[in-house]
Design a protein around this motif. Structure first.
Motif, PDB file in Angstrom:
ATOM      1  N   LYS A  32       1.016  -0.918   0.119  1.00  0.00           N
ATOM      2  CA  LYS A  32      -0.064   0.322   0.311  1.00  0.00           C
ATOM      3  C   LYS A  32       1.012   1.435   0.126  1.00  0.00           C
ATOM      4  O   LYS A  32       0.548   2.507   0.241  1.00  0.00           O
ATOM      5  CB  LYS A  32      -1.043  -0.329   1.306  1.00  0.00           C
ATOM      6  CG  LYS A  32      -1.724  -1.012   1.251  1.00  0.00           C
ATOM      7  CD  LYS A  32      -3.115  -1.007   0.253  1.00  0.00           C
ATOM      8  CE  LYS A  32      -4.148   0.533   0.870  1.00  0.00           C
ATOM      9  NZ  LYS A  32      -4.910   0.586  -0.741  1.00  0.00           N
ATOM     10  N   GLY A  33       1.832   1.196   0.355  1.00  0.00           N
ATOM     11  CA  GLY A  33       2.911   2.369  -0.023  1.00  0.00           C
ATOM     12  C   GLY A  33       4.066   2.960   0.964  1.00  0.00           C
ATOM     13  O   GLY A  33       4.705   3.702   1.266  1.00  0.00           O
ATOM     14  N   ASN A  34       3.757   2.288   2.695  1.00  0.00           N
ATOM     15  CA  ASN A  34       4.234   2.251   3.819  1.00  0.00           C
ATOM     16  C   ASN A  34       5.202   1.434   3.976  1.00  0.00           C
ATOM     17  O   ASN A  34       5.073   0.136   4.235  1.00  0.00           O
ATOM     18  CB  ASN A  34       3.876   2.074   4.834  1.00  0.00           C
ATOM     19  CG  ASN A  34       3.842   3.057   6.051  1.00  0.00           C
ATOM     20  OD1 ASN A  34       4.630   2.616   6.188  1.00  0.00           O
ATOM     21  ND2 ASN A  34       2.816   2.937   7.019  1.00  0.00           N
ATOM     22  N   HIS A  35       6.191   1.368   3.362  1.00  0.00           N
ATOM     23  CA  HIS A  35       6.908   0.661   3.458  1.00  0.00           C
ATOM     24  C   HIS A  35       7.829   0.361   5.373  1.00  0.00           C
ATOM     25  O   HIS A  35       9.114  -0.069   5.400  1.00  0.00           O
ATOM     26  CB  HIS A  35       8.449   0.905   2.138  1.00  0.00           C
ATOM     27  CG  HIS A  35       8.427   0.576   1.356  1.00  0.00           C
ATOM     28  ND1 HIS A  35       8.601  -0.409   0.588  1.00  0.00           N
ATOM     29  CD2 HIS A  35       7.487   2.143   0.077  1.00  0.00           C
ATOM     30  CE1 HIS A  35       7.441   0.124  -1.107  1.00  0.00           C
ATOM     31  NE2 HIS A  35       7.437   1.726  -0.802  1.00  0.00           N
ATOM     32  N   PHE A  36       7.319   1.377   5.796  1.00  0.00           N
ATOM     33  CA  PHE A  36       7.894   1.130   6.793  1.00  0.00           C
ATOM     34  C   PHE A  36       7.064   1.523   8.072  1.00  0.00           C
ATOM     35  O   PHE A  36       7.221   2.152   8.934  1.00  0.00           O
ATOM     36  CB  PHE A  36       9.707   2.238   7.344  1.00  0.00           C
ATOM     37  CG  PHE A  36      10.295   2.025   8.014  1.00  0.00           C
ATOM     38  CD1 PHE A  36      10.746   0.950   8.464  1.00  0.00           C
ATOM     39  CD2 PHE A  36      10.296   2.338   9.327  1.00  0.00           C
ATOM     40  CE1 PHE A  36      11.970   0.350   9.726  1.00  0.00           C
ATOM     41  CE2 PHE A  36      11.130   2.137  10.264  1.00  0.00           C
ATOM     42  CZ  PHE A  36      11.685   1.410  10.669  1.00  0.00           C
ATOM     43  N   PRO A  37       6.044   0.573   8.471  1.00  0.00           N
ATOM     44  CA  PRO A  37       4.855   0.857   9.623  1.00  0.00           C
ATOM     45  C   PRO A  37       5.420   0.528  10.905  1.00  0.00           C
ATOM     46  O   PRO A  37       6.412   0.001  11.049  1.00  0.00           O
ATOM     47  CB  PRO A  37       3.866  -1.123   9.093  1.00  0.00           C
ATOM     48  CG  PRO A  37       4.961  -1.352   8.664  1.00  0.00           C
ATOM     49  CD  PRO A  37       5.929  -0.518   7.324  1.00  0.00           C
ATOM     50  N   THR A  38       5.047   1.069  12.004  1.00  0.00           N
ATOM     51  CA  THR A  38       5.303   0.675  13.178  1.00  0.00           C
ATOM     52  C   THR A  38       4.968  -0.235  14.163  1.00  0.00           C
ATOM     53  O   THR A  38       3.703  -0.565  13.047  1.00  0.00           O
ATOM     54  CB  THR A  38       5.266   2.467  14.145  1.00  0.00           C
ATOM     55  OG1 THR A  38       3.916   2.950  13.636  1.00  0.00           O
ATOM     56  CG2 THR A  38       5.586   3.611  12.876  1.00  0.00           C
ATOM     57  N   PRO A  39       5.518  -0.689  14.884  1.00  0.00           N
ATOM     58  CA  PRO A  39       4.488  -1.379  15.800  1.00  0.00           C
ATOM     59  C   PRO A  39       3.005  -0.759  16.043  1.00  0.00           C
ATOM     60  O   PRO A  39       2.226  -2.065  16.164  1.00  0.00           O
ATOM     61  CB  PRO A  39       5.408  -1.554  17.080  1.00  0.00           C
ATOM     62  CG  PRO A  39       6.359  -0.811  16.350  1.00  0.00           C
ATOM     63  CD  PRO A  39       6.590   0.145  15.475  1.00  0.00           C
ATOM     64  N   GLU A  40       2.759   0.586  16.129  1.00  0.00           N
ATOM     65  CA  GLU A  40       1.581   1.211  16.355  1.00  0.00           C
ATOM     66  C   GLU A  40       0.449   0.872  15.278  1.00  0.00           C
ATOM     67  O   GLU A  40      -0.351   0.613  15.600  1.00  0.00           O
ATOM     68  CB  GLU A  40       2.105   2.616  16.838  1.00  0.00           C
ATOM     69  CG  GLU A  40       2.073   2.992  17.948  1.00  0.00           C
ATOM     70  CD  GLU A  40       4.303   2.376  17.546  1.00  0.00           C
ATOM     71  OE1 GLU A  40       4.324   2.524  19.153  1.00  0.00           O
ATOM     72  OE2 GLU A  40       4.763   2.719  16.918  1.00  0.00           O
TER      73      GLU A  40
END
Length: 233
Positions: A47-55
């Motif tokens: 979806k384009g988010n290459h570094f999602p956070t744990p949150e």
């Protein structure tokens, strides 16, 4: 269902999950929670988010952000996930890469194939010993077993070719290891590697047998096919 809802659902995108991952996740060290976190990371990347956070991951799941953070760390330790520098934009940032996951799955698949190949060789080896004992009409001696093992392990002879050499010795009426060894030696020297080559090579010699004129006349009368003596080669 409202058409707008269907359109929104289709536009949200779909994620393809490799069947191999679903079949082999346990073998590469994953449990169900770790698998889902990994799939969520892949989903964010697509979806384009290459570094999602744990949150962000936690919002989609029933586990806490702290647990997501621990699982992400473990995935990196297992070398199934990697953090890389992202230089695609002016501002340098980081991104997740799942390339190690695909490499791990490929290695697992190759390892399984090698195990299958090894088992096939072992099964063929056992089959050869049985075949030899049946043709010899007795158990093989330790020295004969050693010769057979040498053909397989040291000479790297194909089990199919060894069986063909045994059949050749049976047809020639000379069922002994010295004769079979000579056949294998001659075939290897002449580059014989397949059953088709064996048939052509053997037929060539049988067309010109080393027999006397009287023997040739008797063979014609009896309709027998003379056999080639490999020990005379």
């Amino acid at each position: 269902m409202d058409n707008k809802m269907i359109v929104a659902w289709m536009e949200s995108g779909m994620m393809q999950i490799p069947i191999l991952l679903m079949e082999k996740y346990r073998q590469i060290g994953l449990d169900e929670k770790e698998l889902i976190v990994l799939l969520q990371v892949i989903s964010f990347i697509e979806k384009g988010n290459h570094f999602p956070t744990p949150e962000e991951l936690s919002e989609r799941m029933t586990i806490t952000s702290k647990e997501c953070s621990l699982i992400l760390r473990r995935l990196i330790q297992l070398q199934l996930l990697k953090i890389e520098k992202d230089n695609s934009e002016e501002v340098r940032s980081e991104k997740y890469s799942v390339a190690p996951l695909w490499t791990k799955l490929a290695d697992e698949l190759m390892s399984e194939q090698k195990q299958k190949d090894l088992q096939t060789v072992l099964d063929e080896g056992q089959d050869i010993y049985t075949m030899f004992e049946q043709e010899f009409g007795r158990p093989l001696s330790p020295m004969e077993c050693e010769s057979l093992a040498m053909w397989l392990d040291e000479d790297k002879q194909d089990p199919v070719i060894i069986k063909a050499a045994l059949r050749e010795s049976v047809l020639s009426g000379k069922v002994n290891f010295r004769y079979i060894d000579r056949i294998l030696f001659e075939w290897k020297k002449n580059g014989i590697r397949t059953l088709e080559q064996v048939k052509i090579h053997s037929a060539k010699f049988r067309q010109k047998p080393k027999t006397t004129a009287g023997q040739q006349l008797n063979n014609k009368k009896s309709g027998t096919v003379p056999l080639y003596n490999w020990l005379e080669q």
